[in-house]
Write a protein that holds these residues in place. Structure first.
Motif, short mmCIF file in Angstrom:
data_model
loop_
_atom_site.label_atom_id
_atom_site.label_comp_id
_atom_site.label_asym_id
_atom_site.label_seq_id
_atom_site.Cartn_x
_atom_site.Cartn_y
_atom_site.Cartn_z
N GLU A 14 33.44 38.81 44.67
CA GLU A 14 32.39 39.05 43.68
C GLU A 14 31.15 38.27 44.10
OE1 GLU A 14 32.90 39.15 39.13
OE2 GLU A 14 32.02 37.18 39.51
N PHE B 19 26.18 41.88 39.54
CA PHE B 19 27.40 41.57 40.30
C PHE B 19 27.71 42.68 41.30
CE2 PHE B 19 27.66 39.23 36.37
CZ PHE B 19 28.10 37.97 36.77
N ILE C 262 27.13 37.32 43.20
CA ILE C 262 26.08 37.31 42.17
C ILE C 262 24.72 37.35 42.86
CG2 ILE C 262 25.05 36.06 40.25
CD1 ILE C 262 27.73 34.75 39.73
#
Length: 275
Positions: free
Chosen positions: A53, A109, A55
């Motif tokens: 993931e 994301f 950001i």
């Protein structure tokens, strides 16, 4: 796979921890489960396979063995060996290929899925990173293992891509009935905007509603719990949120709406809809 240049904040996430909340351990897991699940479905992985993931800004990665990848979530410029590639598709990777993920231009994301999933140790039943339990984030020079020799079949024909709806579907929270009619109408008939204060723990909203409710004794909360603070501001708890809280719990988002909210940027408008 080696991280040549790390993104703003990159972590390994799966579907999180579900059996340790009584010990005060947050759920964790992917913020946008719809996008992460799409990547895994595209690669014919198990639904809960570990993904990276990212950001905001992606970073640069070099692969040590052939595999397939799929990148979903926030829109960004993605390149393999300097050639632009599409998101939401299975991409064949050869040994030595370099993947570059640019800045997100819509959403927060980005998800990097890989055939078979990323191999990191499970802690308390999950591979999800959470400070104090695991490594906090991936950084430059880190090497991450993945299963070798995996083939990919596209199995997403019936798997819907995540929507960009402004509607967050929810259920009345345990303290919703403490609100008077005017407060309930204000909550359900007004649009709210995402504030600059958001992270994996919570999203705060800019607009306030009248609030004369007293604070509670510490009570259980979940990802998706909407809390009403003494100032009238709304806080929506997310995947790394604490397990208890003292603010009235006036709404509870459904699972899909947590994913939708996670991709909303500062200033984006949202509306609550009780199911």
């Amino acid at each position: 796979m080696t991280i040549v240049k790390s993104g703003f904040y990159c972590s390994i996430q799966d579907l999180g921890r579900i059996d340790y909340r009584h010990l005060g351990i947050p759920h964790s897991g992917v913020m946008d489960e719809l996008s992460a699940s799409y990547a895994n479905a595209c690669l014919d992985n198990k639904k809960g396979s570990a993904v990276i993931e990212i950001i905001g800004v992606g970073g640069t990665y070099i692969f040590s063995e052939p595999t397939f990848i799929c990148i979903t979530g926030a829109k960004a410029m993605i390149k393999v060996n300097s050639i632009a590639i599409e998101q939401y598709d299975s991409i064949k990777i050869q040994t030595g290929d370099q993947l570059e993920i640019g800045a997100a231009v819509d959403g927060n994301f980005i998800y990097l899925g890989i055939a078979g999933g990323f191999e990191v140790p499970e802690v308390l039943g999950s591979k999800s990173f959470f400070k104090g339990i695991t490594k906090q984030q991936l950084t430059k020079g880190d090497t991450i293992s993945y299963r070798l020799g995996m083939s990919s079949t596209k199995s997403v024909a019936k798997f819907p891509k995540p929507t960009n709806s402004s509607i967050l579907k929810c259920f009345p929270g345990p303290e919703f009935h403490f609100l008077n009619r005017k407060q309930q109408e204000q909550l359900l008939n007004s649009s709210f905007t995402v504030s600059k204060n958001w992270n994996r723990m919570a999203f705060q909203l800019n607009e306030k509603i009248d609030n004369q409710l007293i604070q509670l004794k510490s009570s259980p909360v979940l990802p998706g719990t909407v809390q009403l603070t003494p100032s009238g501001q709304l806080i929506i708890l997310m995947k790394d949120a604490q397990t208890t809280g003292g603010y009235p719990r006036i709404l509870q988002l459904d699972k899909a709406s947590i994913s939708i909210l996670s991709q909303k940027r500062k200033g984006t408008s949202i509306d609550f809809l009780i199911l």
